[in-house]
Write a protein that holds these residues in place. Structure first.
Motif, mmCIF file in Angstrom:
data_model
loop_
_atom_site.group_PDB
_atom_site.id
_atom_site.type_symbol
_atom_site.label_atom_id
_atom_site.label_comp_id
_atom_site.label_asym_id
_atom_site.label_seq_id
_atom_site.Cartn_x
_atom_site.Cartn_y
_atom_site.Cartn_z
ATOM 1 N N ILE A 1 -18.739 26.209 -25.216
ATOM 2 C CA ILE A 1 -18.179 24.769 -24.381
ATOM 3 C C ILE A 1 -17.328 25.215 -23.823
ATOM 4 C CG2 ILE A 1 -17.302 23.254 -25.252
ATOM 5 C CD1 ILE A 1 -20.261 23.797 -22.640
ATOM 6 N N GLY A 2 -16.202 25.732 -24.008
ATOM 7 C CA GLY A 2 -14.729 25.518 -23.308
ATOM 8 C C GLY A 2 -14.967 27.118 -22.514
ATOM 9 N N ARG A 3 -15.469 28.206 -23.296
ATOM 10 C CA ARG A 3 -15.188 29.267 -22.769
ATOM 11 C C ARG A 3 -16.385 29.918 -21.834
ATOM 12 N NH1 ARG A 3 -14.379 34.982 -26.322
ATOM 13 N NH2 ARG A 3 -12.570 34.414 -26.897
ATOM 14 N N LEU A 4 -17.451 29.036 -21.528
ATOM 15 C CA LEU A 4 -18.332 29.120 -20.917
ATOM 16 C C LEU A 4 -18.083 27.969 -19.506
ATOM 17 C CD1 LEU A 4 -22.380 27.961 -22.317
ATOM 18 C CD2 LEU A 4 -20.899 29.830 -21.354
ATOM 19 N N ILE A 5 -17.024 27.006 -19.422
ATOM 20 C CA ILE A 5 -16.321 26.013 -18.540
ATOM 21 C C ILE A 5 -15.488 27.153 -17.875
ATOM 22 C CG2 ILE A 5 -14.539 24.235 -18.513
ATOM 23 C CD1 ILE A 5 -16.148 23.042 -19.817
ATOM 24 N N HIS A 6 -14.663 28.116 -18.323
ATOM 25 C CA HIS A 6 -13.258 28.230 -17.837
ATOM 26 C C HIS A 6 -14.803 29.784 -17.195
ATOM 27 C CE1 HIS A 6 -9.757 26.963 -19.684
ATOM 28 N NE2 HIS A 6 -10.528 26.820 -21.026
ATOM 29 N N ALA A 7 -15.098 30.164 -17.977
ATOM 30 C CA ALA A 7 -16.394 31.205 -17.454
ATOM 31 C C ALA A 7 -16.546 30.639 -15.601
ATOM 32 C CB ALA A 7 -17.447 31.678 -17.705
#
Length: 279
Positions: free
Chosen positions: A36-42
């Motif tokens: 989820i962290g990567r999706l949020i940063h994207a």
């Protein structure tokens, strides 16, 4: 012309919704499942708030387009897996075509009805992804230049949303009132211009990406590359007798090169985020 057939046009950040971004990242990366962290940063690259991203993820899970094998980790759900496999076939577009002998593939759908709007859209999306166009008489046609036999082609359609009762035929001759000008259902000149536009846009981007900040480079490769992939996936794959097949293959070749660069840009962006978090 089907609403699902798109010519190439780069996206703007405002065009990118949280839902579309998540599905795009799931289908374009080799690193699934996604945290989820990567999706949020994207999402941050496109001005999408973390809360909006989380709501989109929750709704995608409800729609069975995402699943969560463990807390905070997401992968394509059961209803998305077949479609994502189909989307990823853009890299092998040349292998999906064979020489054309003049026959046509015909899909009959009137007996399936139109009252279920959700299923109707899924059916028409599946047909569009295989390059069909609807005739004035109400059936769907395309040149019979796709690799594989009729039954495997039908299975490919139903796997991504077409009805189990859809009827496919291969027509070598047809008698009907009025002219049978099925080739005019497509615009080969517009498609050819679209291929050239996509190639030119990717060339210009590749010439300048090295001088951009990591976040700007990652954002640009998605805004340019994602609609190219979409254009390839919805392309009717016309034979040379009906369209600019060489132009399509040049665009696909360029996209393969651009995709490698784009993946590297995204990895650098994620690495920069992780480095900043450690400092």
């Amino acid at each position: 012309m089907s609403q699902f057939v798109y010519y190439y046009e780069p996206l703007t950040p405002e065009d990118v919704s949280a839902r579309a971004l998540v599905l795009s990242l799931m289908s374009s990366t080799d690193a699934s499942p996604q945290a989820i962290g990567r999706l949020i940063h994207a999402a941050a690259l496109f001005g999408i708030e973390a809360s909006t991203l989380r709501v989109a993820v929750t709704r995608l899970i409800k729609d069975e387009l995402l699943e969560s094998p463990e807390r905070g980790i997401y992968s394509p759900g059961p209803k998305a897996q077949a479609l994502m496999r189909r989307v990823k076939q853009w890299e092998h577009v040349a292998g999906r075509m064979v020489d054309w002998n003049g026959d046509w593939l015909v899909a009959l759908t009137r007996h399936l009805g139109r009252s279920d709007r959700k299923q109707l859209r899924a059916r028409e999306r599946a047909l569009a992804l295989f390059g069909y166009q609807q005739t004035e008489e109400g059936f769907w046609v395309r040149p019979a230049n796709l690799a594989g036999d009729l039954e495997s082609h039908r299975a490919g359609l139903t796997e991504i949303g077409a009805d189990e009762d859809i009827i496919l035929m291969r027509a070598s001759d047809m008698a009907m009132a009025g002219p049978q000008d099925w080739a005019s259902l497509w615009s080969p000149d517009a498609l050819s211009r679209s291929y050239a536009h996509a190639i030119d846009t990717m060339d210009k981007s590749m010439a300048t990406l090295d001088g951009k900040a990591v976040d700007a480079a990652a954002r640009e490769t998605l805004l340019i590359g994602q609609p190219v992939i979409r254009a390839i996936n919805f392309d009717p794959l016309l034979p040379p007798e009906l369209g600019d097949q060489d132009g399509l293959l040049r665009m696909a070749d360029k996209m393969r090169a651009y995709n490698k660069i784009g993946q590297a840009c995204w990895q650098r962006y994620y690495a920069s985020i992780e480095k900043a978090a450690q400092e």
